[in-house]
Design an enzyme around this catalytic site. Sequence first.
Site, PDB file in Angstrom:
ATOM      1  N   THR A  63       2.992 -10.337  -7.208  1.00  0.00           N
ATOM      2  CA  THR A  63       2.210  -9.114  -7.441  1.00  0.00           C
ATOM      3  C   THR A  63       3.054  -7.882  -7.122  1.00  0.00           C
ATOM      4  O   THR A  63       3.142  -6.948  -7.924  1.00  0.00           O
ATOM      5  CB  THR A  63       0.916  -9.139  -6.595  1.00  0.00           C
ATOM      6  OG1 THR A  63       0.239 -10.363  -6.872  1.00  0.00           O
ATOM      7  CG2 THR A  63       0.009  -7.975  -6.940  1.00  0.00           C
ATOM      8  N   LYS A  92       3.201   1.645  14.844  1.00  0.00           N
ATOM      9  CA  LYS A  92       2.789   2.703  15.790  1.00  0.00           C
ATOM     10  C   LYS A  92       1.285   2.858  15.918  1.00  0.00           C
ATOM     11  O   LYS A  92       0.805   3.774  16.581  1.00  0.00           O
ATOM     12  CB  LYS A  92       3.376   4.049  15.340  1.00  0.00           C
ATOM     13  CG  LYS A  92       4.893   4.094  15.274  1.00  0.00           C
ATOM     14  CD  LYS A  92       5.363   5.475  14.856  1.00  0.00           C
ATOM     15  CE  LYS A  92       6.875   5.525  14.723  1.00  0.00           C
ATOM     16  NZ  LYS A  92       7.309   6.832  14.201  1.00  0.00           N
ATOM     17  N   HIS A 141      -8.968  -9.961  -6.550  1.00  0.00           N
ATOM     18  CA  HIS A 141      -7.582  -9.758  -6.986  1.00  0.00           C
ATOM     19  C   HIS A 141      -7.644  -9.487  -8.488  1.00  0.00           C
ATOM     20  O   HIS A 141      -7.272 -10.336  -9.302  1.00  0.00           O
ATOM     21  CB  HIS A 141      -6.759 -11.007  -6.647  1.00  0.00           C
ATOM     22  CG  HIS A 141      -5.276 -10.841  -6.756  1.00  0.00           C
ATOM     23  ND1 HIS A 141      -4.664  -9.734  -7.325  1.00  0.00           N
ATOM     24  CD2 HIS A 141      -4.262 -11.673  -6.367  1.00  0.00           C
ATOM     25  CE1 HIS A 141      -3.356  -9.891  -7.275  1.00  0.00           C
ATOM     26  NE2 HIS A 141      -3.082 -11.051  -6.694  1.00  0.00           N
TER      27      HIS A 141
HETATM   28  C1  NCD Z   1      -2.458 -15.140  -4.996  1.00  0.00           C
HETATM   29  C2  NCD Z   1      -3.021 -14.191  -3.954  1.00  0.00           C
HETATM   30  O1  NCD Z   1      -2.259 -13.449  -3.327  1.00  0.00           O
HETATM   31  O2  NCD Z   1      -4.232 -14.204  -3.828  1.00  0.00           O
HETATM   32  N1  NCD Z   1      -1.108 -14.935  -5.287  1.00  0.00           N
HETATM   33  C3  NCD Z   1      -0.752 -14.041  -6.244  1.00  0.00           C
HETATM   34  O3  NCD Z   1      -1.031 -12.862  -6.139  1.00  0.00           O
HETATM   35  N2  NCD Z   1      -0.147 -14.517  -7.342  1.00  0.00           N
HETATM   36  C4  NCD Z   1      -2.761 -16.557  -4.721  1.00  0.00           C
HETATM   37  C5  NCD Z   1      -2.432 -17.142  -3.389  1.00  0.00           C
HETATM   38  O4  NCD Z   1      -1.811 -16.502  -2.527  1.00  0.00           O
HETATM   39  O5  NCD Z   1      -2.787 -18.302  -3.206  1.00  0.00           O
END
Ligand code: NCD
Length: 313
Positions: A63, A92, A141
Amino acid sequence: MVYLVSESDFRNRDVVGTRDFTRDQLEFIFDKTVEVKTNPNTFKDKLKGKEVTLIFFEPSTRTYNSFLTAANMLGCTTVGFQDPSFSSYGGKGESLYDTIKMFSSYSDCIIMRHPAMGSAKFAAEISNKPIINGGSGSQEHPTQTMLDMFTIREKFGKIDGLTVGMIGDLKYSRTTSSLSYALTNYNVKIIFIAPDFLQVRPEVEAYVKQKNVNFMKTRELSSAINELDVLYVTRIQKERFSDPDEHKKTKGFYQVNSDSIKGCKDSLVILHPLPRVDELSTSIDTTKHALYFQQAENGKYLRVALLSLMLGG
Ligand code: NCD
């Protein structure tokens, strides 16, 4: 296709959760992503002069870096941190409120990942610049879901009519929560595959039910494998377990491998947001079902499309 949306609908808007997006808006983003993927050069430096903040309070590989690559390709400069221990927040005791205030005065957009549920909404309320949620605890997400659905649409030419199975830690995975919400815009069947203690959270199930989406819950992949068009695998979200004993219970609970997909459709597509640990065998990688690396690559195009729509490229 006639859209009820236009580019102006995306200008300076927050991207907090997938429930905020209509089907037409999602399709609009996917079409823009096709443009990016087909003609990346036409997006080069489109946002020259814009500054994008990346503040990540949790680990990230895809990401963070796909947003960074997307911003760079669009000609944006970037500020922020990938490791909060190097920030005043981590080092901090500065508050999240003040951190967001500062970055909203420095840049045109803030991309943030934070372990707290509600963090993205909180940021959006504080910031006078748009917020993109790069992951808020186990809650949402949204840009992951957009790239997941783009990948599904790219593969099948549609999303309607598909049966999508989600397997793994459905309780703590923000990816499957956001995906479940967004899929309610389509005529799909969802199958949640997990042991009871990792099953889909009540609020996600309630939303899917309220939207009249055909769904079922099962403990076993074997009972669903033959009807799936898409199998979305997630890792156990170890970092979100408050009780280490509960986490221990999950050890070896499920693994998607050549044996467990026996009887699947020839056209089955296996997705995973990555990173994987041991829930998805590498023996799947060389099968025609594996699409997770293309899925991750699509993240870059999707994020170019989204930033360009939001910041006016
Ligand atoms: C995911 C997340 O961060 O939720 N990863 C991602 O962004 N591709 C999935 C995960 O961490 O399992």
